[in-house]
Design an enzyme around this catalytic site. Structure first.
Site, PDB file in Angstrom:
ATOM      1  N   LYS A  49      70.581  45.489 -26.711  1.00  0.00           N
ATOM      2  CA  LYS A  49      69.134  45.318 -26.933  1.00  0.00           C
ATOM      3  C   LYS A  49      68.647  46.263 -28.023  1.00  0.00           C
ATOM      4  O   LYS A  49      67.873  45.883 -28.900  1.00  0.00           O
ATOM      5  CB  LYS A  49      68.369  45.552 -25.617  1.00  0.00           C
ATOM      6  CG  LYS A  49      68.617  44.419 -24.620  1.00  0.00           C
ATOM      7  CD  LYS A  49      68.134  44.721 -23.208  1.00  0.00           C
ATOM      8  CE  LYS A  49      68.569  43.589 -22.275  1.00  0.00           C
ATOM      9  NZ  LYS A  49      68.230  43.806 -20.872  1.00  0.00           N
ATOM     10  N   GLN A  93      65.778  48.285 -17.090  1.00  0.00           N
ATOM     11  CA  GLN A  93      67.054  47.572 -16.925  1.00  0.00           C
ATOM     12  C   GLN A  93      67.405  47.463 -15.444  1.00  0.00           C
ATOM     13  O   GLN A  93      67.451  48.462 -14.734  1.00  0.00           O
ATOM     14  CB  GLN A  93      68.159  48.309 -17.701  1.00  0.00           C
ATOM     15  CG  GLN A  93      69.501  47.603 -17.677  1.00  0.00           C
ATOM     16  CD  GLN A  93      69.469  46.237 -18.374  1.00  0.00           C
ATOM     17  OE1 GLN A  93      68.892  46.082 -19.435  1.00  0.00           O
ATOM     18  NE2 GLN A  93      70.073  45.248 -17.754  1.00  0.00           N
ATOM     19  N   ASP A 116      59.875  41.797 -20.136  1.00  0.00           N
ATOM     20  CA  ASP A 116      60.720  40.798 -19.486  1.00  0.00           C
ATOM     21  C   ASP A 116      59.931  39.669 -18.828  1.00  0.00           C
ATOM     22  O   ASP A 116      60.520  38.741 -18.286  1.00  0.00           O
ATOM     23  CB  ASP A 116      61.574  41.480 -18.401  1.00  0.00           C
ATOM     24  CG  ASP A 116      62.956  41.858 -18.928  1.00  0.00           C
ATOM     25  OD1 ASP A 116      63.437  41.171 -19.847  1.00  0.00           O
ATOM     26  OD2 ASP A 116      63.534  42.834 -18.409  1.00  0.00           O
TER      27      ASP A 116
END
Ligand code: NAD
Length: 298
Positions: A49, A93, A116
């Site tokens: 990422k 994460q 997200d």
């Protein structure tokens, strides 16, 4: 042989579309990633990422609290990021260590910094059909279908899996594209029969090769989201992955039987190489969208 829906050209097109938008901004978009502990797989995902940010000109910051960190410490770190104007998007994460209240942590991220699209406010926007950050993997699948001009409007879509990160948002996104959507899960009776009704079959289960040829209608489009690692040579051989296994001592397989699907489907996204490349591209899309919103660019 079905048409193979490769993710890489779609990713390239998405990232190329973002570059001029990033260049037009008065400052780089900012993404903060929180990686708790030292799980190697999570570490690799985060490195990928961060690399994507660097390639696109997105400012990234990595916070790496130890596995022993507390929920309260994480909440405080998120609160600080929520108030920093140069940070447009925050990603926690997953998975977090079991002693952390994961839901509380995810819900602490400000909805307008939710990289997200997992925050319930943004899930609500998805349900209501309003623009908001969207869960990256299903959003990438919609881009994949559009890139390869697979018709969605009016088609029957069956999503196998009802997780908050893939199955449920996938079903809502297909609905928003005017598909007639069925959601299947571990309690579904007659899974094969439900799947055979699909023009578009999306498998997001996490069970290697569960979807065999008899689950697939001739001519269907099959999107394989699952990723499982096979460490048994005989199984790899049975699934046509002997070459990968010989090379790496392991093989990646999706939820869809890779040999069976090729006999029946009209189009198929392989594992690896199908959906996988798109998730980070959609994370970048969410980050740039949020930066534009914060900077008043429409
Ligand atoms: P999850 O474990 O949260 O959800 C799995 C879903 O599958 C559940 O809703 C469950 O009801 C359903 N299920 C389980 N067994 C079933 C069965 N026998 N029949 C029918 N349904 C069944 O998993 P997830 O997070 O949604 O991920 C699913 C898969 O997708 C995993 O393999 C994961 O690694 C992969 N994944 C890939 C990407 C990517 O970028 N390619 C991103 C996210 C997840």
């Amino acid at each position: 042989m079905p048409q193979i829906l490769e993710g890489v050209p779609v990713r390239t097109q998405i990232l190329n579309g973002l570059k001029p938008r990033v260049a037009r901004l008065s400052r780089p978009p900012g993404l903060a990633v929180i990686l708790v502990g030292d799980d190697p797989a999570s570490g690799q995902y985060v490195r990928n990422k961060i690399r994507a940010c660097a390639e696109l000109g997105v400012h990234s910051e990595k916070l790496t609290p130890p596995a022993s960190t507390t929920t309260e410490e994480l909440l405080k770190a998120i609160e600080t990021l929520n108030h920093r104007p140069e940070i447009d998007a925050i990603l926690v994460q997953m998975p977090l260590p079991p002693h952390i209240a994961s839901r509380k942590v995810l819900e602490a991220v400000a909805p307008d910094k939710d990289a997200d699209g997992f925050h319930p406010v943004n899930v609500g926007h998805l349900v209501a059909g309003r623009p908001a950050p969207r869960a990256c993997t299903p959003a990438g699948i919609i881009e994949l279908l559009k890139y390869y001009r697979i018709p969605i409007d009016g088609r029957k879509a069956v999503v196998v899996g009802r997780s908050d990160i893939v199955g449920k948002p996938m079903a809502l996104m297909l609905l928003a594209e005017n598909a007639t959507v069925t959601i299947c899960h571990s309690r579904t009776a007659n899974l094969a029969e439900e799947c055979r009704a699909a023009d578009i079959l999306i498998a997001a289960i996490g069970k290697p090769a569960l979807i065999t040829a008899d689950f697939i209608a001739p001519g269907a489009t099959v999107i394989d989201v699952g990723i499982s690692r096979i460490s048994d040579a005989a199984e790899a051989e049975r699934l046509g992955k002997a070459e990968d296994f010989a090379k790496n001592g392991t093989a990646w397989v999706g939820d869809v039987h890779p040999i069976g699907v090729r006999r029946v489907a009209a189009a198929y996204s392989p594992v690896p190489g199908g959906v996988g490349p798109l998730t980070i591209a959609m994370l970048m899309t969410n980050t740039v969208n949020l930066a534009e919103r914060h900077l008043g660019v429409s």
